[in-house]
Every structure is written in C-alpha cells, then in structure tokens.
Design an enzyme around this catalytic site. Structure first.
Site, short mmCIF file in Angstrom:
data_model
loop_
_atom_site.label_atom_id
_atom_site.label_comp_id
_atom_site.label_asym_id
_atom_site.label_seq_id
_atom_site.Cartn_x
_atom_site.Cartn_y
_atom_site.Cartn_z
N HIS A 207 -13.26 -114.78 13.25
CA HIS A 207 -12.25 -114.00 13.96
C HIS A 207 -10.81 -114.24 13.74
O HIS A 207 -10.07 -113.45 14.39
CB HIS A 207 -12.57 -114.27 15.46
CG HIS A 207 -13.96 -114.02 15.75
ND1 HIS A 207 -15.06 -115.07 15.79
CD2 HIS A 207 -14.72 -112.96 15.97
CE1 HIS A 207 -16.06 -114.60 16.23
NE2 HIS A 207 -15.96 -113.42 16.20
N CYS B 30 -17.36 -110.15 12.14
CA CYS B 30 -17.50 -111.46 11.77
C CYS B 30 -18.66 -111.92 11.05
O CYS B 30 -18.45 -112.94 10.28
CB CYS B 30 -17.28 -112.15 13.29
SG CYS B 30 -18.48 -111.53 14.68
N ASP C 197 -14.01 -120.21 12.07
CA ASP C 197 -14.05 -118.99 12.93
C ASP C 197 -13.73 -117.92 12.26
O ASP C 197 -12.67 -117.69 11.72
CB ASP C 197 -13.18 -119.30 14.13
CG ASP C 197 -13.33 -118.26 15.00
OD1 ASP C 197 -13.94 -116.91 14.64
OD2 ASP C 197 -13.09 -118.54 16.47
#
Lengths: 587, 467
Positions: A546, A420, A544
């Site tokens: 992820h 990440c 994000d």
C-alpha cells in the site's frame, strides 16, 4: 618464502558440506600483497574433458587462478593426478594442498620444494570480502567476421587476442576521465595520479555522503564498468613506425561461407581495492583474453554440432554473470542466444556438480544472472533491516533470494485502493524471475486480469476494472503464467493465523518464496517469520504493497512499509487466506 | 563588431603586384576561422581558363597570354573548380574563405559586378558542398570574404557576402582586413592514423566497383573518427581550453626567457582512440563470400592551428583533415581509373591511391598528392598552378608517407591464405599497369612517326599540293 594464506568463509562453508566420493578438488584464488586468498573450489571428477579445471577457469573472474588442490581423505599422498594439477598452478611457486577428512577436519599445506609444509590460515569473512575486493567489468563489442569453419573461428579469435595483448587497446573507466593505455612495453595512465588505486577512484566516483553509503546492503558487490577503446593512431616517436600510405587490396577466392557478428565481450576481474590503476591494464587484458577464450569455446562447440556445422545456424554467444550466494564469487557463462534454458539442463547439471552446488534449484539460468532487472524498484528492502538477534528456541525463516518491491502507484499507474493483491502477486512473480524459474516478464494489472478472464475465472468485463483479487486468484495466475502450484491456507481469524506458524517456517525453509496474504480489505506480502517454539510467539516480516511514495529505502524502512510486525498486526476478527507458492526441484 | 581578418604582409605585395600591372585577376582567399581569431594564410590566383573545352576536368596551362579579361567574363564553374582542387591541398581546419579581385571596376557598387561576385561565391558554395567528406565549406560561417583592390586607386576593400541562402540579395557586411608585419605563429598537431581492416565481399560475376568500395570505407572511417576520443601529447584535455595554454603549461620555466617565445612551438602529438562499434545488429550474419578486401596503411595528418584556437577546434580540425585527405586521395584515384570495375578478371587487385606530401606555404605546410611513380617535381607543378607559388623540389616534404611496396603486399597475401587463391598475385598495381601501357603506346606512336617521317611528310605534301 611461501605466501600468507587466507581462505574465504564461503570456501570453508562449502567444504564442510561436501560429501563426495571423488578424491580431488581444485582450489582457485588470487594473490594480493603477498597473500594468497582462496575464493573458490571445484570437484574434479575426471569424467569428461569438458568439465575440467582448465575449462572452469574461463568461467571465473579474471585474476582468479588455479592455486592448489583439495584432497578428500585422511592421508596426504602425492598421487599422479594431484601432481598433474599442481603442475598447472602458475599463480604461486608454492601450490596449496588442503586435506579434509570425513570429520571435516581441515589442514592446509604449501608445497615447498616438493615437501608439504603445514600452514596456518585466516578465514576472510564474506563481509570483508565485499569490502576489500571489487570487480571491474569490461564491456565492448568486437566486430568479428571470418570463414564459417573451426579454423576460421580459431584464427580470428587468436588474432583478436593478439591485438588486445599487443598494447594497441586502451581502457576507459566509465564516467571518469581515466584512460589506461599500453605504450609499447609500458603502461600509461591519464586522468588521475599514477599512484592512485582503484579503491580511491571508486570512492571519489560516488559523490554521496558517507552516511548514505551505509545504507548499502552489507554484502554489496562493487562493480566498476570499463570500456575498451582502440588506438587508431601510430606512435610518432616509435622507431618501428611504418608510414605506408593507405592502399586497398582485393583478393578473389573460392566461394566460402562467412559469418560476421558483433562479438560482445563482457568480462569481470576480481581485484583488491588497493590495486594500482596502473596495474589494472594487464588485469583487463588478461580478463579480455579469458573472455575471448570462453566465447571461442562456445562458438566452436556450436560449429561442431550437427546441422550447424557450416555455420548457418550459428547463434550469437551471450554472456551472463552469476553470483550464487553459496559461492560468493562470480561464475560467467556464455550461452547461445535464443536457446531456451530448458534445453541446456545437462550443462548446468554438470556445472552444479563441479561446483558442489545444490541440484534442486536453478542457479545458472538466465534469470539468475547478476543483472539489474529491477527497473528502478527496490530490491530486497528487508535486507536493510538488522536481522533479529539470536535467541534460543526462536526460529527465523526468511525469503530466500531476490525479489523486487512492487507497490501502489508504480509504473505511472494509479491503483491506490484496489491493487494491493496485484502488487503482492508482482512481488512473488519477480521472485520467480530472479530465481531463474522463468524469463516471463512481471505481468501488469491488466495482464493479470486478462489471465483470469482467459481461464474462465472472471467475466470479460473484469479486464480494465478496479476489482480486487484474493489469494486464490493469485494462485490461478501463478499456475497459468508460470506453472507454479500454490498451497492455500485459510484462517478464520487473525488469531487462528498463529497456529500456522510452523507451516510458514517450513515454507520459507523449503521453498523460500514470498507469501501473499489477503484478509479483510487488505493484501500483504509475508517475507519471513520469527517463531518461538516455547512461547508460541510469532512475528511476521511484512512487505506492504500500500506504499504510495517514491523508491526510497530509508522511508520504506523507517516508516515500517517493510518491517517486523507482531501478531496484533492482523485483524482479530477478519478471515485470512494465504497463498504459498511452491517450488519444484529444478536446475 | 566588425569582423577582423589577419593576413600576412606578403599578401599585400602579392595584390599590389597584380594591381600595378593593371590587370584583372581573380583568386581564392585561404585561411582559418576560429572563435578567437580569423587568419588568412594565402592568396592564390585562379589560373586562366584554357579554352572552352575544359569545363570540369581541369588541366591548367601555365602560359598567361590572354590577359584581356574582366570579372563578367569569368566562368563560375572555373573558379569553383579551382576551389575544389585547392581544398584538397588544405589541411583540416583550413578553408577557402572567399575570393579576391583586382580590377578597375568598383565591384561592390556596380550591381552587375556585385551580382557576378555573388554568383561566383554561390556556385563555389554549391560545388564544395557536393562531397561532404571534403569539408569544402567552412562550417562555422556562411559569410565569404570578398577582397577587392582597385587597379586605379590601389585602395583595398573587404566585405563579406552571405552564401547558400535563398535570399538572393546577399547581405554585405564590412570587414577590417589587417596585415601583420610579423609572421603568424602556428601550432602544429601531428598524427598518423592507421587503417588495417579486412572484410569479406561478394564478387561473383558482377565484380566490385572501386569507387563504391572507397565510398564505403570513407563512410565507415568518418563514423569511426567522429566517435573517437582525442588525446594531445598522451593526455585528455579540456576542450574549451586554448591551445596556447597547453604550451605555457608545458614549459613553465623556459617561458620566462624571451628567446623561447620566438621559438617555433613544437608539434603536438595527437592520438585517437575509438570505441568499438556498438550499433551492429545483434545477430550472426551468414553469407557466401568469394573475396576479401584488405584496406591498410596510414594517413599522415599535420594540422596547423592558431594558438588561440581551443582544443575542441583543434580536435575538429584533425578529424576533418584525416577524412578530407582520405576523400581527396580516393577522388583522385577514381578520376584516374580507366575501368572502375575491379574484378572478376583479376584475382588479386591492388589499388594504390596517391600519397600525401607536404608543401611549404609561408610559415606552415599545405599538402599535395603524388601518384605511385610520380616524382616530387609533380607537386611543384600543382603548387605553381593552384597556389601561384614557386617552390623548389627540395622544399617538398615527401617522407611523411611512403609508397606501398607491392612485393610486401604479395607476401602478406600469400601469408594470409595460400592455396585458396585461384591465381597468383598480379605484380603491379592497376594504375601502374595502365600507366605503363599508355607509355608504351606513346613510345610506339612516336617511333612510328620517326621511322616513317619521310614518307609521312611526302604523303602530306602530296595531299596539300592536290588541294
């Protein structure tokens, strides 16, 4: 009768910000449907011959022409310089004269029979500009070979322009069966109805549902690609038909140096959606000729330089289109291939000044060019989220400029569970690329690891591992690969993070780069903050990394992979550290 | 399904005429294969071989004295050479489809004869494949027609033989050969393809080979034309549609009346559009050049298609036609050149390949090429020799292309770049120059002979009497 007048909101906005000692500026606009639309402006310093409005015109999209002048001051007087410029206005018989005083009061006048007539104007908002106008982009390669002399280059380009203007060329709108051709003095069209407009054609080309279309960013700029084809057969019915059979003549001359190159013509024209396809022919011819003039000026300039006077070091001219958000219209630049951006700073400086653009950030570097460098990734997904409503005491500060969304599983690379921070770093890196600070490619996980090993931060076994990195590593990499310095902020808990809100606002306002944040086992990218200075409430615009799904904007937005998060998004007990990449003033 | 071939009825009379004289004759079948229909347009008897000396360079004699021939004595190379020459005369989309034979033997049953047939066809196949730009072999099929008329029974048999395969057995298939009482209709497609290119060259001391230059021009023209987009009557058409559909669409009203159906359909105008070359290296090339080549002029193209043919078949035929015509001219020009090397002796050199003229064959036109200075009558000769047809000078259409006006060229050249020239342009083309010298030499020899006729006779007489 003088035309109706519309002025793009960009022009109004820029005019309100200009504080100049120069007295005169130029206005550029286009005519459509009895209306003059002003789309751009420039400051005339009359300092050098190079940065004149005549030269700047070549950098503007086709159809956009000189349409008037701006006078900075209180009084409307007919100076000689002003008069001179007005004489060059061809687009309308009634040139426009805008006067703007120090208090930014603005009045528009048409010059009618040598008299100023004040006129009302309508402001065309940016979103309407995008909706009503589109760009056609002509791309072709002309083989060019000539003697490596100034006259050689000038002559060959003149003959190319003549050939294009002679009606021999035809244009083909990519991915359609629409061809436009010049038949003698006439213009022909095939593949669609004669009455069709460019707007209708574009609508018919995109098969997606209207509902899906709305997903396009509000300020989506429509560019229609066109290519050029040359008619190689003669018109059988022409009375001028010369039927001389093929023959070959060889001439021997004094030895001379020749250059040959594929001259890429890449040109834009700005047109209203209601433009008839039939009228597009002349637009495209004009745009091609403008492009050839621009290419010529770059070739001539190179030939005139010392050392490459004989053409041996001549570089291929490359065309780049820029769409600076301050301008709202395209600027096309041609630069010699392989010359680094750094060594062309003076030219860019002059262009910034001429266009009254800020001189603290790159706008016309190669990396700034309007081009699809996303590689299939989503560009600025956050723009699909409606901006937070305006509230008093609330400051919203967002990332400035483009970036690409990097997340798990991209590039056929499985980094689920460990990559990440790498992805967040890639997003930051892409931002620096898009802003023109660098032309270095976005590094892969392995390249990031190699970089950290090289600087001694990590042992060599780190390369190829699945180890996490944090904000300091991101800082090291940005420094090593881009020369970008970062500020690191440590927060002992999620709640302490709140106290840094004013700093984050300041960061987005001054630097505008995405922020990487690491805490606990997670890394995120912060794209903006919303800060209430009274209640101290803060919300974060989060990207994000992820996300493991496909590049689908609808999913990314609806599932909150990119969205506004309250401060309880952060773990109250975890430590957080932030990497705030800093920008340096540059052009 | 048995392959069916349609042929004009006069071909039957043509065959019978030879068969009734009970002589052995071999010749070529010319025609067009499309997915919808296979048409034969003409049968052309291969001229008799003159002597053993003329193996490749053909000069056909018109005297038909040695009739005592049979299939086994035919030279493969001779027939192949005939096919090569005839191919030059065919518009795009037309090919040498096979051979016909009139003889008293059963060429299909007799293994000796049949292997000779195969050998002739395979030799022809190879010879026609040498120059890809001539499009000598029909690309759609490797089966060649063999039409046989027995001089004894007048029975006509047609079969196909596979060529170009390693398999020497040569598969034989039956063919239905149909004679059409009415003339086959043809859709004509016309265009003028224009060239106008100037490019720098390095002459230096070694000079430039004309042949090499022409080859390069041909290669680049082939690439360009292959990449081109073709319009018919100013419109882009669906390639899978049949040509006759366009004709019907064009005149929806008049098509109702019967008279218009008998009318010869009007010619369709073809235009070609080429995208600019995109494969050039992305760099600036820098060279010292001392010359330039200007290749200009038109190739007129008239292609005849069966109306049932598709648009894409017509497009392919037009493209073939332009390249084939260019290749034919270049070959003929280079064959006639005495010195292939252009420079450095001459400062300006002019190469004028022969120009195209049209010659009528049945209801359509084939073509021929005339060198500068040649009269249309020259075309009569090749039509008689190669196509076994009698036409008159008035039948030759010689205005599809015009010969180059050299003075125009000089002016153009002076215009382009004046004082840099090292020498003044030479007035005549190299070819005409050579022809002129040859003619002058000939006149000189003849006049010497005439002048000294008496004394020569005397000398010869003395020599003879001595022996």
């Amino acid at each position: 009768m003088s035309p109706r007048l519309k002025i793009s909101s960009y022009v109004i906005e820029r005019l309100s910000k200009i504080n100049t000692d120069d007295t005169i500026g130029c206005l550029y606009g286009l005519m459509y449907d009895g209306t003059l639309l002003v789309v751009g402006l420039s400051i005339e310093s009359f300092e050098s011959e190079k940065n004149t409005y005549n030269q700047l015109l070549l950098n503007l999209p086709g159809e956009v022409e000189l349409c008037g002048v701006i006078k900075f001051g209180e009084h409307l007087t007919m100076e000689s310089k002003l008069k001179e410029i007005l004489q060059d206005v061809d687009i309308t018989d009634n040139p426009l004269v805008i006067i703007i005083n120090e208090k930014k009061d603005m009045k528009a006048h048409f010059l009618v029979h040598d008299k100023f007539e004040e006129t009302k104007y309508e402001v065309l908002e940016a979103s309407d500009l995008c909706k009503q106008f589109l760009h056609v982009r002509l791309n072709t390669v002309l083989p060019l070979s000539c003697e490596a002399t100034l006259t050689g280059v000038k002559n060959i380009l003149q003959s190319k322009r003549k050939k294009i203007a002679s009606g021999q060329v035809s244009f083909h709108i990519d991915r359609t069966s629409v061809y436009l051709f010049g038949e003698a003095a006439d213009v022909g069209l095939t593949g669609t109805s004669v009455e069709a407009t460019i707007g209708e054609l574009v609508d018919s080309m995109s098969p997606e549902q209207p509902s899906k279309k709305k997903k396009l960013p509000a300020n989506h700029v429509e560019v229609v690609p066109v290519n050029l084809v040359l008619k190689t057969t003669k018109d059988l019915l022409s009375d001028k038909l010369v039927k001389t059979a093929v023959k070959m003549m060889t001439t021997q001359r004094k030895p001379a140096f020749c250059i040959s190159m594929p001259l890429r013509v890449d040109t834009l024209a700005m047109i209203h959606r209601s433009t008839k396809l039939l009228d597009l022919y002349t637009v495209l011819v004009e745009a091609s000729c403008r492009s050839l003039r621009l290419l010529e000026s770059v070739l001539i300039e190179q030939l005139g330089q010392e050392g490459i006077g004989d053409g041996a070091g001549l570089r291929l001219p490359e065309t780049f289109h820029f769409l600076p958000q301050e301008l709202g219209h395209f600027i096309t630049r041609v630069v010699p291939k392989g010359i680094p951006d750094e060594s062309m700073e003076t030219e860019r400086q002059a262009l910034h000044e001429q266009l009254a653009l800020p001189t603290n950030k790159p706008i016309f570097r190669r990396g700034n060019a309007y081009a699809d460098q996303s590689g299939g990734r989503l560009v600025n997904p956050h723009e699909a989220i409606p901006p937070p409503p305006f509230k008093p005491d609330v400051t919203v500060a967002l990332v400035r400029g483009k970036y690409t969304y990097h997340h798990y599983m991209q590039d056929n690379f499985n980094d689920d569970g460990w990559g990440c921070a790498y992805r967040s770093m890639q997003t930051i890196f892409s931002w620096f690329r898009y802003q023109g600070y660098t032309t270095v490619a976005v590094p892969s996980h392995k390249e990031i690891q190699q970089c950290l090993v090289k600087i001694g931060d990590k042992p060599s076994s780190f390369v190829g591992s699945k180890q996490w990195i944090g904000s300091t590593e991101v800082m090291f990499c940005l420094e090593t690969l881009l020369g970008v310095q970062s500020r690191i902020i440590f927060a002992n808990s999620g709640s302490e993070l709140q106290s840094y809100a004013p700093e984050l606002v300041h960061h987005f306002q001054t630097h505008g780069s995405p922020i990487m944040i690491g805490g606990g086992v997670l890394a995120h990218t912060i794209l903006g903050v919303e800060y209430n200075s009274v209640t101290n409430e803060i919300r974060y615009l989060i990207l994000d990394p992820h996300y493991t799904g496909a590049e689908d904007l609808a999913v990314v937005i609806s599932k909150g992979w990119c969205g506004w998060k309250n401060s309880d998004f952060w773990n109250k007990t975890a430590h957080y550290n932030l990497c705030l990449p800093q920008t340096k003033p540059a052009i | 399904m048995v392959r069916t071939v349609y042929s004009p009825e006069y071909c039957l009379q043509y065959l019978e005429q030879y068969a009734s004289k009970e002589i052995f004759v071999i010749g070529l079948i010319l025609g067009q294969t499309t997915s919808a229909r296979e048409n034969v347009i003409h049968l052309a008897r291969t001229p008799d071989e003159k002597g053993s000396d003329s193996a490749s360079e053909v000069s056909y004699s018109s005297d038909k004295t040695d009739l005592l021939k049979n299939l086994l004595s035919v030279s493969d190379a001779w027939v192949a050479d005939h096919a090569k020459h005839v191919t030059r005369m065919l518009p795009g989309g037309m090919f040498v489809q096979g051979i016909f034979i009139t003889s008293d033997e059963d060429i299909f049953d007799d293994p000796n004869h049949f292997s000779k047939v195969k050998s002739i066809l395979n030799y022809m196949y190879k010879a026609l494949n040498v120059d890809q730009y001539m499009y000598g072999n029909c690309p759609y099929s490797n089966e060649r027609l063999v039409l046989h008329m027995s001089t004894n029974t007048k029975v006509l048999t047609c079969k196909t033989v596979e060529v170009g395969t390693a398999n020497k057995t040569g598969l034989m298939k039956p063919v239905e050969w149909k004679f059409l009482p009415k003339a086959q209709q043809w859709q004509r497609l016309d265009c003028y393809y224009e060239f106008d290119e100037v490019y720098p060259v390095i002459v230096k001391k070694s000079g430039i080979s004309v042949k090499h230059q022409f080859q390069q021009i041909l290669e680049s023209a082939h690439k360009t034309i292959e990449s081109s987009v073709m319009f018919i009557d100013g419109e882009l058409k669906d390639g899978s549609e049949a040509l006759e559909q366009l004709i019907k669409k064009k005149k929806p009203k008049s098509a109702v009346t019967k008279t218009s159906q008998q009318e010869v359909p009007k010619s369709m105008h073809v235009s070609l559009f080429v995208p600019f070359e995109n494969s050039l290296p992305e760099t600036v090339e820098y060279l010292e050049c001392d010359g330039s080549i200007h290749f200009s002029g038109v190739v007129s193209s008239s292609v005849f298609m069966c109306p049932k043919a598709t648009i894409s078949e017509a497009i392919t035929a037009v493209k073939q036609d332009i390249i084939r015509s260019l290749a034919s001219r270049f070959t003929m020009h280079c064959d006639a050149l005495i010195d292939d090397n252009l420079l450095p002796e001459e400062k300006v050199c002019f190469n004028e390949p022969p120009r195209r003229v049209l010659v009528p064959v049945g209801s359509l036109y084939l073509c021929d090429y005339l060198f500068p200075g040649e009269a249309p009558a020259e075309a009569l000769l090749s039509v008689r020799e190669l196509l076994d047809l009698q036409i008159t000078e008035a039948d030759v259409v010689c205005d599809v292309e015009t010969p180059a006006d050299t003075s125009e060229f000089d002016a153009l050249d002076r215009d382009a770049s004046s004082e840099e020239l090292l020498a003044t342009p030479q007035e005549a083309s190299q070819f005409m120059y050579i022809t002129g010298i040859c003619f002058a030499m000939f006149v000189l020899v003849v006049s010497i002979l005439i002048h000294y006729y008496d004394s020569i006779v005397e000398v010869i007489g003395k020599l003879l009497s001595r022996t």
